[in-house]
Motif scaffolding. Structure first.
Motif, mmCIF file in Angstrom:
data_model
loop_
_atom_site.group_PDB
_atom_site.id
_atom_site.type_symbol
_atom_site.label_atom_id
_atom_site.label_comp_id
_atom_site.label_asym_id
_atom_site.label_seq_id
_atom_site.Cartn_x
_atom_site.Cartn_y
_atom_site.Cartn_z
ATOM 1 N N ARG A 144 1.145 -1.760 -0.142
ATOM 2 C CA ARG A 144 -0.319 0.250 -0.114
ATOM 3 C C ARG A 144 0.808 1.401 -0.028
ATOM 4 O O ARG A 144 0.761 2.625 -0.819
ATOM 5 N N HIS A 145 1.682 1.282 0.777
ATOM 6 C CA HIS A 145 2.925 2.528 0.717
ATOM 7 C C HIS A 145 3.608 3.032 -0.552
ATOM 8 O O HIS A 145 3.432 3.383 -1.060
ATOM 9 N N LEU A 146 4.006 1.497 -0.581
ATOM 10 C CA LEU A 146 4.552 1.537 -2.140
ATOM 11 C C LEU A 146 3.214 2.129 -3.348
ATOM 12 O O LEU A 146 3.865 3.478 -4.476
ATOM 13 N N LEU A 147 2.065 2.210 -3.213
ATOM 14 C CA LEU A 147 0.932 2.070 -4.365
ATOM 15 C C LEU A 147 0.690 3.776 -3.994
ATOM 16 O O LEU A 147 0.575 4.428 -4.798
ATOM 17 N N LYS A 148 1.138 4.536 -3.012
ATOM 18 C CA LYS A 148 1.031 5.658 -2.655
ATOM 19 C C LYS A 148 1.876 6.178 -3.513
ATOM 20 O O LYS A 148 1.581 7.511 -3.764
ATOM 21 N N HIS A 149 3.108 6.223 -3.422
ATOM 22 C CA HIS A 149 4.266 6.837 -3.718
ATOM 23 C C HIS A 149 3.910 6.648 -5.608
ATOM 24 O O HIS A 149 4.025 7.428 -6.617
ATOM 25 N N LYS A 150 3.219 5.484 -6.003
ATOM 26 C CA LYS A 150 2.855 5.057 -7.503
ATOM 27 C C LYS A 150 1.541 6.778 -7.815
ATOM 28 O O LYS A 150 1.851 6.745 -8.796
ATOM 29 N N ARG A 151 0.791 6.311 -6.686
ATOM 30 C CA ARG A 151 -0.055 7.699 -7.043
ATOM 31 C C ARG A 151 0.268 8.764 -7.171
ATOM 32 O O ARG A 151 -0.508 9.559 -7.965
ATOM 33 N N LEU A 159 -1.504 3.399 -12.862
ATOM 34 C CA LEU A 159 -2.867 2.578 -11.196
ATOM 35 C C LEU A 159 -3.526 1.591 -12.021
ATOM 36 O O LEU A 159 -4.571 2.085 -13.026
ATOM 37 N N THR A 160 -3.543 -0.032 -11.804
ATOM 38 C CA THR A 160 -4.005 -0.226 -11.735
ATOM 39 C C THR A 160 -5.763 -0.329 -11.382
ATOM 40 O O THR A 160 -6.002 0.001 -10.155
ATOM 41 N N PRO A 161 -6.626 -0.329 -11.370
ATOM 42 C CA PRO A 161 -8.115 -0.734 -11.165
ATOM 43 C C PRO A 161 -7.640 -1.493 -9.173
ATOM 44 O O PRO A 161 -8.545 -0.918 -8.488
ATOM 45 N N ILE A 162 -7.625 -2.696 -9.931
ATOM 46 C CA ILE A 162 -6.898 -3.467 -8.165
ATOM 47 C C ILE A 162 -6.509 -2.968 -7.747
ATOM 48 O O ILE A 162 -7.035 -2.314 -6.255
ATOM 49 N N GLU A 163 -5.108 -1.961 -8.307
ATOM 50 C CA GLU A 163 -4.678 -1.156 -6.953
ATOM 51 C C GLU A 163 -5.227 0.033 -6.629
ATOM 52 O O GLU A 163 -5.209 0.444 -5.522
ATOM 53 N N ARG A 164 -5.817 0.777 -7.457
ATOM 54 C CA ARG A 164 -7.029 1.799 -6.798
ATOM 55 C C ARG A 164 -7.750 1.287 -5.373
ATOM 56 O O ARG A 164 -8.179 2.027 -4.592
ATOM 57 N N ARG A 165 -8.158 0.206 -5.540
ATOM 58 C CA ARG A 165 -9.513 -0.569 -4.353
ATOM 59 C C ARG A 165 -8.748 -0.889 -3.484
ATOM 60 O O ARG A 165 -8.888 -0.615 -2.563
ATOM 61 N N LEU A 166 -7.333 -1.813 -3.923
ATOM 62 C CA LEU A 166 -6.041 -1.915 -2.508
ATOM 63 C C LEU A 166 -6.404 -0.467 -1.951
ATOM 64 O O LEU A 166 -5.967 -0.120 -0.836
ATOM 65 N N LEU A 167 -5.471 0.987 -2.151
ATOM 66 C CA LEU A 167 -5.456 2.068 -1.780
ATOM 67 C C LEU A 167 -6.321 2.342 -1.082
ATOM 68 O O LEU A 167 -6.351 3.089 0.180
ATOM 69 N N LYS A 168 -8.164 2.258 -1.159
ATOM 70 C CA LYS A 168 -9.371 2.789 -0.606
ATOM 71 C C LYS A 168 -9.320 1.984 0.712
ATOM 72 O O LYS A 168 -10.379 1.826 1.651
ATOM 73 N N ARG A 169 -9.008 0.775 0.854
ATOM 74 C CA ARG A 169 -9.065 -0.324 2.001
ATOM 75 C C ARG A 169 -8.083 -0.685 2.758
ATOM 76 O O ARG A 169 -7.153 -1.760 2.693
ATOM 77 N N PRO A 170 -7.506 0.790 3.580
ATOM 78 C CA PRO A 170 -6.720 0.408 4.483
ATOM 79 C C PRO A 170 -6.771 -1.028 5.128
ATOM 80 O O PRO A 170 -8.454 -1.227 6.063
#
Length: 218
Positions: free
Chosen positions: A158-165, A172-183
């Motif tokens: 999730r931290h990596l995806l925040k930097h990617k965002r 960002l893929t749809p799955i990655e966006r969903r993961l970011l929204k679900r801490p």
């Protein structure tokens, strides 16, 4: 030989040790020295350095510092030629984040959860543009498929995806966006309990302001 090592540059000094770039007959390396840690902080400083040494002992061949020596006072690790993510931002660099995710998977398969990847200072952009990870003081080691380690690995991602965002949002893929929204519940518990204590200790007691690894606040 470390006895002939000379200091090239001071990199960082805080309450848990002094970090310097060193050179010996084999080349450059990085040393964390606990010699000047205040007496009342020596036990936690030693514990953090030992924790890092244990994690670095598992990262053979990966894009992370390699453990050279740990004698209970000085931790020597290999030098990586690169700059922190905030110093060399990977704007639009899809390949960087693809390789960074692969690196995380390799770390997690080795039984390591980094546990401190929200800080951009802990992500390097190497001279060839590839990613690397440093600073394993808070890393957790265990069985790769253990439930606790998998939960921590999810937070690493999730931290990596925040930097990617921040730097490459279009990738960002749809799955990655969903993961970011679900801490996870772990993150929620940390922000409710651990984070306030961490801030009090680091800012009020240690007078330490590092702006999540991006240098001192103005």
């Amino acid at each position: 030989m470390t006895i002939d090592a000379i200091e090239v540059a001071a990199l960082k000094a805080d309450s848990f040790g002094r970090i310097a770039l060193m050179r010996d007959g084999d080349g450059l390396f990085v040393r964390r020295d606990l010699a000047h840690v205040p007496l009342w902080l020596r036990l936690p400083a030693w514990w953090l350095a030992r924790r890092e040494a244990l994690a670095l002992g598992r990262v053979h061949g990966l894009a992370a510092p390699q453990l050279l020596r740990w004698d209970g006072r000085r931790l020597d690790r290999s030098y990586l030629d690169g700059a922190a993510m905030y110093q060399r931002p990977p704007h639009g660099d899809v390949a960087y984040f693809r390789r960074a995710r692969r690196l995380l998977q390799q770390l997690h398969r080795s039984g390591i959860a980094h546990n401190d990847l929200a800080k951009e200072a802990n992500w390097l952009v190497l001279a060839d543009g590839a990613p690397a990870v440093i600073d394993f003081q808070l890393a957790v080691c265990g069985r790769p498929r253990a439930r606790w380690l998998r939960l921590l690995a999810r937070e690493d991602l999730r931290h990596l995806l925040k930097h990617k965002r921040t730097y490459c949002p279009q990738a960002l893929t749809p799955i990655e966006r969903r993961l970011l929204k679900r801490p996870s519940w772990l993150r929620q518990a940390w922000f409710a309990t651990g984070k306030p204590v961490y801030r009090f200790v680091t800012r009020r007691i240690l007078h330490w302001e590092d702006n999540e690894g991006q240098g001192p606040k103005p």
